[in-house]
Design an enzyme around this catalytic site. Structure first.
Site, PDB file in Angstrom:
ATOM      1  N   SER A 246       0.859  -1.187   0.000  1.00  0.00           N
ATOM      2  CA  SER A 246       0.000   0.000   0.000  1.00  0.00           C
ATOM      3  C   SER A 246       0.895   1.236   0.000  1.00  0.00           C
ATOM      4  CB  SER A 246      -0.849  -0.018   1.281  1.00  0.00           C
ATOM      5  OG  SER A 246      -1.514   1.208   1.470  1.00  0.00           O
TER       6      SER A 246
ATOM      7  N   TYR B 161      -2.302  -1.394  10.542  1.00  0.00           N
ATOM      8  CA  TYR B 161      -2.352  -1.520   9.078  1.00  0.00           C
ATOM      9  C   TYR B 161      -1.057  -1.008   8.457  1.00  0.00           C
ATOM     10  CZ  TYR B 161      -3.913  -0.965   4.271  1.00  0.00           C
ATOM     11  OH  TYR B 161      -4.013  -1.045   2.900  1.00  0.00           O
TER      12      TYR B 161
ATOM     13  N   LYS C 221       1.753  -3.209   6.339  1.00  0.00           N
ATOM     14  CA  LYS C 221       2.084  -2.958   4.935  1.00  0.00           C
ATOM     15  C   LYS C 221       3.564  -2.641   4.754  1.00  0.00           C
ATOM     16  CE  LYS C 221      -1.939  -3.845   3.165  1.00  0.00           C
ATOM     17  NZ  LYS C 221      -2.125  -4.983   2.265  1.00  0.00           N
TER      18      LYS C 221
HETATM   19  P1  NAD Z   1     -11.738  -5.436  -0.265  1.00  0.00           P
HETATM   20  O1  NAD Z   1     -12.199  -5.349   1.144  1.00  0.00           O
HETATM   21  O2  NAD Z   1     -12.627  -5.016  -1.365  1.00  0.00           O
HETATM   22  O3  NAD Z   1     -11.214  -6.917  -0.571  1.00  0.00           O
HETATM   23  C1  NAD Z   1     -10.442  -7.656   0.337  1.00  0.00           C
HETATM   24  C2  NAD Z   1     -10.794  -9.130   0.204  1.00  0.00           C
HETATM   25  O4  NAD Z   1      -9.942  -9.871   1.106  1.00  0.00           O
HETATM   26  C3  NAD Z   1     -12.242  -9.442   0.596  1.00  0.00           C
HETATM   27  O5  NAD Z   1     -12.862 -10.222  -0.410  1.00  0.00           O
HETATM   28  C4  NAD Z   1     -12.099 -10.218   1.891  1.00  0.00           C
HETATM   29  O6  NAD Z   1     -13.115 -11.192   2.084  1.00  0.00           O
HETATM   30  C5  NAD Z   1     -10.745 -10.875   1.703  1.00  0.00           C
HETATM   31  N1  NAD Z   1     -10.163 -11.312   2.979  1.00  0.00           N
HETATM   32  C6  NAD Z   1     -10.188 -10.636   4.157  1.00  0.00           C
HETATM   33  N2  NAD Z   1      -9.603 -11.383   5.107  1.00  0.00           N
HETATM   34  C7  NAD Z   1      -9.199 -12.537   4.517  1.00  0.00           C
HETATM   35  C8  NAD Z   1      -8.540 -13.701   4.994  1.00  0.00           C
HETATM   36  N3  NAD Z   1      -8.190 -13.844   6.277  1.00  0.00           N
HETATM   37  N4  NAD Z   1      -8.268 -14.691   4.106  1.00  0.00           N
HETATM   38  C9  NAD Z   1      -8.646 -14.576   2.811  1.00  0.00           C
HETATM   39  N5  NAD Z   1      -9.282 -13.512   2.326  1.00  0.00           N
HETATM   40  C10 NAD Z   1      -9.557 -12.498   3.168  1.00  0.00           C
HETATM   41  O7  NAD Z   1     -10.390  -4.579  -0.289  1.00  0.00           O
HETATM   42  P2  NAD Z   1      -9.464  -4.054  -1.494  1.00  0.00           P
HETATM   43  O8  NAD Z   1      -9.498  -2.587  -1.473  1.00  0.00           O
HETATM   44  O9  NAD Z   1      -9.706  -4.803  -2.742  1.00  0.00           O
HETATM   45  O10 NAD Z   1      -8.063  -4.472  -0.862  1.00  0.00           O
HETATM   46  C11 NAD Z   1      -7.257  -5.497  -1.382  1.00  0.00           C
HETATM   47  C12 NAD Z   1      -5.850  -5.250  -0.898  1.00  0.00           C
HETATM   48  O11 NAD Z   1      -5.441  -3.960  -1.362  1.00  0.00           O
HETATM   49  C13 NAD Z   1      -5.689  -5.238   0.615  1.00  0.00           C
HETATM   50  O12 NAD Z   1      -4.495  -5.898   0.959  1.00  0.00           O
HETATM   51  C14 NAD Z   1      -5.600  -3.763   0.947  1.00  0.00           C
HETATM   52  O13 NAD Z   1      -4.830  -3.530   2.113  1.00  0.00           O
HETATM   53  C15 NAD Z   1      -4.886  -3.241  -0.270  1.00  0.00           C
HETATM   54  N6  NAD Z   1      -5.046  -1.805  -0.498  1.00  0.00           N
HETATM   55  C16 NAD Z   1      -6.242  -1.249  -0.837  1.00  0.00           C
HETATM   56  C17 NAD Z   1      -6.334   0.120  -1.032  1.00  0.00           C
HETATM   57  C18 NAD Z   1      -7.612   0.806  -1.423  1.00  0.00           C
HETATM   58  O14 NAD Z   1      -7.620   2.036  -1.480  1.00  0.00           O
HETATM   59  N7  NAD Z   1      -8.669   0.104  -1.721  1.00  0.00           N
HETATM   60  C19 NAD Z   1      -5.195   0.930  -0.869  1.00  0.00           C
HETATM   61  C20 NAD Z   1      -4.009   0.321  -0.521  1.00  0.00           C
HETATM   62  C21 NAD Z   1      -3.937  -1.052  -0.358  1.00  0.00           C
END
Ligand code: NAD
Length: 250
Positions: A143, A156, A160
């Site tokens: 991230s 968090y 990361k």
């Molecule tokens: P999201 O919540 O839409 O998707 C995350 C998915 O991970 C969900 O389907 C959830 O069920 C699954 N999950 C949660 N715990 C789990 C576990 N223990 N085992 C297996 N699956 C599990 O979130 P997103 O925005 O798509 O995030 C995906 C990744 O991107 C994450 O690692 C998040 O930290 C990172 N991220 C997102 C953003 C953003 O702005 N959306 C920014 C930086 C990083």
């Protein structure tokens, strides 16, 4: 372009957001996709969307924070499709909004268990499989919060940063065995993960922080993951690639 013909790709957290976008992108380029998630209905919906588009995929339920489940996930991947070429270790949660002094032990352990231990466990079982085949490509989801501080989400943020270190170490350990390991660093992407802040009326505020003046889309991170898993990035390993509209350039 069909860069992944004959290849098998595993995506964790593929039931939603960035993981779903990556799973769909892999399938569009003819990879066979293993959709892994803890949320069954969401994972199955991703498989349905892939099949609707003419792609090939299977859902395997796995909690990435549990070693036995990650070991079974990799075994099931091999049992189903016979190989593993690309992995996007993406599952993650943001945890509670708190501070270094108010973060609870329970929140710390939960966030670290999924975001950091989960990525380590995936690497632990993916790398030997890929080594046996003579190579592969792995992309972890870090991230912008893995690059700079983030008041309000200490666990968090630390998780990361941990993914960044793990990515570099895994890349070095795998450098001579044909496996590249990189990380994507998305910032403010429009997914259910960010929805909580949008619902709290913070969309304009968040958008205002981004130099290009808009939120990112999950497909923009998925495109980067695809590129990092393709031969086009053959000399790139141990890199942290930002997809953040200039957020961390400031
Ligand atoms: P999201 O919540 O839409 O998707 C995350 C998915 O991970 C969900 O389907 C959830 O069920 C699954 N999950 C949660 N715990 C789990 C576990 N223990 N085992 C297996 N699956 C599990 O979130 P997103 O925005 O798509 O995030 C995906 C990744 O991107 C994450 O690692 C998040 O930290 C990172 N991220 C997102 C953003 C953003 O702005 N959306 C920014 C930086 C990083």
């Amino acid at each position: 372009m069909k860069r992944f013909e004959g290849k098998v790709a595993l995506v964790t957290g593929a039931g939603s957001g960035i993981g779903r976008a990556t799973a769909l992108a892999f399938a569009r380029e003819n990879a066979k996709v293993v959709v892994a998630d803890i949320a069954v209905a969401d994972g199955e919906e991703t498989v349905r969307l892939i099949k609707e588009g003419g792609g090939e995929a299977v859902f395997i339920k796995a909690d990435v924070s549990r070693e036995s489940e990650v070991e079974s996930l990799i075994k099931a991947t091999i049992d189903t499709y016979g190989r593993l070429d690309c992995a996007h270790n993406n599952a993650g949660i943001n945890g509670d909004l708190d501070s270094v002094t108010t973060c609870t032990e329970e929140n710390w352990d939960r966030v670290m268990g999924i975001n950091l231990k989960g990525v380590w466990l995936c690497l632990k079982y993916e790398i030997p499989r890929m080594k046996k085949q003579g190579g592969g490509a792995i992309v972890n989801t870090s991230s912008t919060s893995g690059l700079v501080g983030a008041p309000g989400v200490p666990a968090y943020n630390a998780s990361k940063h941990g993914v960044a270190g793990l990515t570099r170490t895994a890349a070095l350990e795998c450098a001579k065995i044909g496996i590249r390991v990189n990380a994507v660093c998305p910032g403010t992407s429009r997914t259910p993960f960010l929805q909580r802040l949008i619902d709290a009326g913070l969309e304009d505020y968040i958008t205002g922080l981004v130099p290009v003046g808009r939120l990112g889309e999950p497909e923009e991170t998925a495109n980067t993951v695809m590129w990092l898993c393709s031969d086009e990035s053959s000399f790139i390993t141990g890199a942290m690639i930002t997809i953040d509209g200039g957020l961390t350039a400031q």
